[in-house]
Enzyme design. Structure first.
Site, short mmCIF file in Angstrom:
data_model
loop_
_atom_site.label_atom_id
_atom_site.label_comp_id
_atom_site.label_asym_id
_atom_site.label_seq_id
_atom_site.Cartn_x
_atom_site.Cartn_y
_atom_site.Cartn_z
N GLU A 172 0.89 -1.33 0.17
CA GLU A 172 -0.01 -0.11 0.01
C GLU A 172 1.05 1.18 -0.15
OE1 GLU A 172 -3.02 2.46 -0.20
OE2 GLU A 172 -1.76 2.60 1.54
N CYS B 156 4.00 -2.66 -8.58
CA CYS B 156 2.80 -2.28 -7.94
C CYS B 156 3.01 -0.97 -7.02
CB CYS B 156 2.26 -3.36 -7.41
SG CYS B 156 0.38 -3.64 -7.43
N ARG C 222 -4.89 -5.35 -7.54
CA ARG C 222 -5.25 -3.54 -7.06
C ARG C 222 -4.28 -2.71 -7.85
NH1 ARG C 222 -6.33 -6.25 -2.75
NH2 ARG C 222 -4.81 -5.48 -1.64
N HIS D 105 3.11 -8.06 -10.23
CA HIS D 105 3.80 -8.81 -9.39
C HIS D 105 4.80 -10.06 -9.91
CE1 HIS D 105 2.21 -6.89 -5.87
NE2 HIS D 105 1.21 -6.74 -6.35
N GLU E 78 7.21 -11.35 -8.60
CA GLU E 78 7.58 -12.24 -7.45
C GLU E 78 6.59 -13.45 -7.22
OE1 GLU E 78 6.07 -9.53 -6.96
OE2 GLU E 78 5.00 -9.34 -5.18
#
Ligand code: GLN
Length: 188
Positions: A47, A78, A133, A169, A171
């Site tokens: 976030e 992200c 997201r 992502h 990972e």
């Protein structure tokens, strides 16, 4: 070669696993004393607002910004992409602002909170991209921004000098080629 992984919030453990599987030495960056002698930096998903606040509270924000500006190889995913972006659509906030792009947060809406898509990622080739997201890059605001990946005509991966920034992502899913590409770039 030692890679620092920002570990104040978010999906840092998965990056640690991926980099260690490739034989890289890693250090989790939890406070400003961890910022010495790193050869590369990972800004994980999570976030971005919380990460930025914690970075400031822990007095890591300015040193990290300076290190990125000075050319430290950086892999941002992200929320990390949001931290790097020079401009955010629909938001006056700028975090590091070192990457000349306009990014849109939570850009796919609620219905598409999380999804996967296969597509081309720069020289890596076909890669399954996991979005959670996720933001996307609304515009590349410098000719020096190289577009590495798009999904439905939206930019989801860019390289600008030392900064490799991905909306997805890499990972997750066990495919280590993005991390491998990042490490190869550091070795030169
Ligand atoms: N939506 C988050 C943000 O705005 C990013 C999501 C993620 O990193 N998976 O910071």
């Amino acid at each position: 070669m030692k890679i620092g992984i920002l570990a104040v919030q978010g999906a840092f453990a998965e990056h640690e696993t991926a980099l260690q599987a490739l034989g890289a030495e890693t250090v989790l960056l939890r406070n400003k004393n961890d910022l010495t002698r790193i050869d590369g930096l990972v800004l994980p998903g999570g976030e971005s607002t919380a990460q930025s606040k914690l970075l400031k509270d822990l007095e890591m924000f300015e040193p990290l910004k300076g290190m990125i500006e000075d050319g430290l190889p950086t892999l941002a995913t992200c929320a990390g992409l949001i931290l790097l972006a020079r401009r955010l659509a629909d938001d006056d906030v700028v975090h590091f602002g070192t990457l000349p792009v306009t990014a849109r947060r939570n850009a796919y809406g609620r219905q598409l909170g999380s999804f996967q898509r296969a597509g081309n990622v720069g020289r890596i080739g076909n890669f399954v991209m996991t979005f959670i997201r996720a933001p996307y890059v609304e515009s590349a605001d410098s000719d020096d921004v190289e577009i590495l990946a798009t999904v439905d005509d939206r930019i989801v991966g860019v390289q600008y000098r030392n900064q490799l920034a991905l909306a997805f992502h890499p990972e997750m899913g066990g495919d280590l080629r993005v991390h491998e590409y990042f490490l190869k770039g550091i070795k030169g």
